[in-house]
Design a protein around this motif. Structure first.
Motif, mmCIF file in Angstrom:
data_model
loop_
_atom_site.group_PDB
_atom_site.id
_atom_site.type_symbol
_atom_site.label_atom_id
_atom_site.label_comp_id
_atom_site.label_asym_id
_atom_site.label_seq_id
_atom_site.Cartn_x
_atom_site.Cartn_y
_atom_site.Cartn_z
ATOM 1 N N ARG A 80 0.827 -1.217 0.000
ATOM 2 C CA ARG A 80 0.000 0.000 0.000
ATOM 3 C C ARG A 80 0.861 1.266 0.000
ATOM 4 O O ARG A 80 0.413 2.326 0.435
ATOM 5 C CB ARG A 80 -0.941 -0.013 1.217
ATOM 6 N N PHE A 83 -0.486 3.221 -5.445
ATOM 7 C CA PHE A 83 -1.514 2.500 -6.198
ATOM 8 C C PHE A 83 -1.306 2.679 -7.694
ATOM 9 O O PHE A 83 -0.819 3.716 -8.149
ATOM 10 C CB PHE A 83 -2.908 2.986 -5.773
ATOM 11 N N THR A 99 -5.320 -0.750 -8.545
ATOM 12 C CA THR A 99 -4.766 -1.866 -7.769
ATOM 13 C C THR A 99 -3.727 -1.350 -6.785
ATOM 14 O O THR A 99 -3.194 -0.245 -6.952
ATOM 15 C CB THR A 99 -4.056 -2.921 -8.654
ATOM 16 N N ASP A 100 -3.427 -2.189 -5.784
ATOM 17 C CA ASP A 100 -2.282 -1.866 -4.935
ATOM 18 C C ASP A 100 -1.022 -2.433 -5.607
ATOM 19 O O ASP A 100 -1.084 -2.944 -6.723
ATOM 20 C CB ASP A 100 -2.487 -2.374 -3.503
ATOM 21 N N ALA A 136 -8.543 6.766 -4.451
ATOM 22 C CA ALA A 136 -7.446 5.943 -3.934
ATOM 23 C C ALA A 136 -7.190 6.281 -2.464
ATOM 24 O O ALA A 136 -7.209 7.452 -2.086
ATOM 25 C CB ALA A 136 -6.188 6.201 -4.752
#
Ligand SMILES: [Zn+2]
Length: 387
Positions: A80, A83, A99-100, A136
Motif C-alpha cells: 500500500r 496505487f 490496484t495496490d 485511492a
C-alpha cells in the motif's frame, strides 16, 4: 596496483536494489534470510532494510518460524505504498482498475465505448483516472503510474501506430496522458498486456515459455519466452492474428488474405451467428447450453480454426502452454474439444507431447491486470535505480 574502488553512494544504491529485489521475490523473509540469499553481510542488510522501512517501501510483519533462538521479524514490501491504474481499451468497451502494488484490485470501472475516435477515448480514459485519483486511499507515493493496453500496434515511444479496429493511426497516447497527469504511463498492445496479466497473476504463473492468444473481435498474441515478454526488434511481435491459414481465403484489412482472425475470432463468430439471428456471444452461449445443434456446430468450427492457428504457433515456439483469453474464453466449454482435436492432429508429435492448452484464469481481466502490472513494475524499477 590500486584496488578498484567504487563511489559509496553508487554501491549503496546497487545493494539497496539487490535487497529490494530479494524482498519483492521472496517475501515474507527475515533480515538473516536476505543476508543469506544475497551474500551481503548482516549489518549492511539491516541498514539498507531500515532505509527502505523509513521510505515506507518495506514493512515488518510479525515474527516468522524460529530456527532455535528468538523468532525473526519478517519483512514484506509495502503493497500500500502506492496505487496503480490499469486500463484496457477495447474496440467497444473501456475497462479500468485501481490496484495496490501487489496487483490486488480495489476498484473497477467498465464502460461501453460508442465513439472510438481517439479524442473521445482519451477523454473517457481521463474520466476513469480522475475518479481513481480521488478514490485511492492515502498512501506515501499516491498513484505511481498508469498502464494501458490497446488493440493495435504500439511503438517504443508509446504511440499507437496502427489500430485498424479502432480506426486509429499515429495516436500519441503515452504523450497525451503524461501531459495530462505528470505520471509514468506505459502503453502496450492488449495481447501483450493480457499475456503479462496471465503470466504474473493467472493461468500462466507456472510456465516459463507460453503464448497468450487474445481472441476477441480480432486476434492478437503475446509471447512470453524465458519469463519475459518477447517484443521483437520494434515492439511489433505477436501479430499472429494475421497468420495466413487459407491461401485463397478472404481479404483482410491488413492487406493479406486468409488471415487467422477472419476465421477464429469473436468477430467471425458474430458474423456466422447473425445468420441464425444472434447478435452477441452471450445469446450464442445460451443457445449452446440449450443444446441447439447449429450453435454447437458453430462453436466447434471456430474451435477448429483456433486450433489450426495454435498448432502453427506451437510448431514455431514449442511453448509449455498456450493460454486462450479475451472474449472467446467465455466459450471454453464449447470450443475446447475442437481446439484440442485440431492441435493434436496438426502439431508435430514432439512439440505436442508437453503442450498444455489452457484458458485465461482472469477471464476478461487479463489485459487490464497486465496493464496495471506495467505501472507497478516500472515503479519498482525506478525505486531500484535510486530515484
Ligand atoms: Zn490480416
Amino acid at each position: 596496483m590500486a584496488k578498484p574502488t567504487g563511489d559509496p553512494a553508487l554501491i549503496k544504491q546497487i545493494n539497496t536494489s539487490i535487497v529490494l529485489e530479494c524482498i519483492l521475490q521472496y517475501a515474507p523473509l527475515s533480515r538473516a534470510a536476505i543476508a543469506q540469499k544475497t551474500g551481503l553481510n548482516k549489518a549492511t542488510v539491516s541498514s539498507l532494510v531500515q532505509d527502505l522501512i523509513d521510505r515506507q517501501l518495506v514493512l515488518e510483519v510479525g515474527a516468522g518460524a524460529s530456527s532455535g533462538g528468538r523468532k525473526p521479524v519478517m519483512l514484506m514490501f509495502n503493497s500500500r505504498a502506492g496505487f496503480a491504474i490499469g486500463i484496457d481499451v477495447g474496440v467497444n468497451y473501456l475497462r479500468s482498475i485501481l490496484t495496490d502494488l501487489d496487483g490486488t484490485m480495489l476498484q473497477q470501472l467498465h464502460h461501453p465505448v460508442i465513439d472510438c475516435r481517439h479524442d473521445a477515448v482519451i477523454t473517457a480514459i481521463s474520466e476513469c483516472i480522475d475518479q481513481f485519483k480521488q478514490q485511492a486511499p492515502d498512501s506515501p507515493y499516491g498513484i505511481i503510474g498508469i498502464g494501458v493496453g490497446v488493440p493495435g500496434i504500439v511503438n517504443e515511444e508509446g504511440t499507437v501506430v496502427f489500430a485498424p479496429n479502432m480506426g486509429w493511426s499515429q495516436v500519441e497516447l503515452k504523450h497525451a496522458l503524461e501531459k495530462l497527469y505528470q505520471l509514468p504511463v506505459m502503453i502496450d498492445n492488449e495481447a501483450n498486456a493480457g499475456a503479462l496479466g496471465e503470466h504474473i497473476y493467472g493461468a500462466g504463473r507456472p510456465y516459463r515459455d507460453q503464448i497468450y492468444v487474445s481472441a476477441g473481435i480480432g486476434i492478437g498474441t503475446g509471447i512470453v519466452l524465458h519469463n519475459k515478454l518477447y517484443k521483437g526488434s520494434s515492439g511489433f511481435s505477436g501479430e499472429l492474428g494475421h497468420l495466413s491459414i487459407q491461401f485463397d481465403g478472404r481479404s483482410c484489412s491488413c492487406g493479406n488474405q486468409g488471415c487467422w482472425e477472419l476465421y477464429a475470432s469473436e468477430h467471425a463468430l458474430l458474423e456466422a451467428g447473425a445468420a441464425y439471428g444472434y447478435h452477441d456471444i452471450h445469446a450464442m452461449l445460451q443457445a449452446a447450453e440449450q443444446n441447439k445443434p447449429h450453435m454447437r456446430e458453430l462453436f466447434h468450427d471456430i474451435g477448429t480454426y483456433l486450433g489450426i492457428g495454435i498448432a502453427n504457433i506451437a510448431n514455431i515456439f514449442n511453448p509449455e502452454a498456450v493460454i486462450i483469453g479475451n472474449r472467446m474464453s467465455l466459450a471454453a466449454e464449447w470450443i475446447r474439444p475442437a481446439i484440442e482435436q485440431a492441435v493434436s492432429q496438426r502439431t508435430l508429435r514432439f512439440h505436442h507431447k508437453r503442450l498444455l492448452i489452457q484458458f485465461a484464469e482472469l477471464g476478461e481481466q487479463s489485459a487490464v491486470r497486465g496493464a496495471a502490472y506495467y505501472a507497478i513494475e516500472a515503479f519498482w524499477t525506478e525505486v531500484k535505480s535510486g530515484h
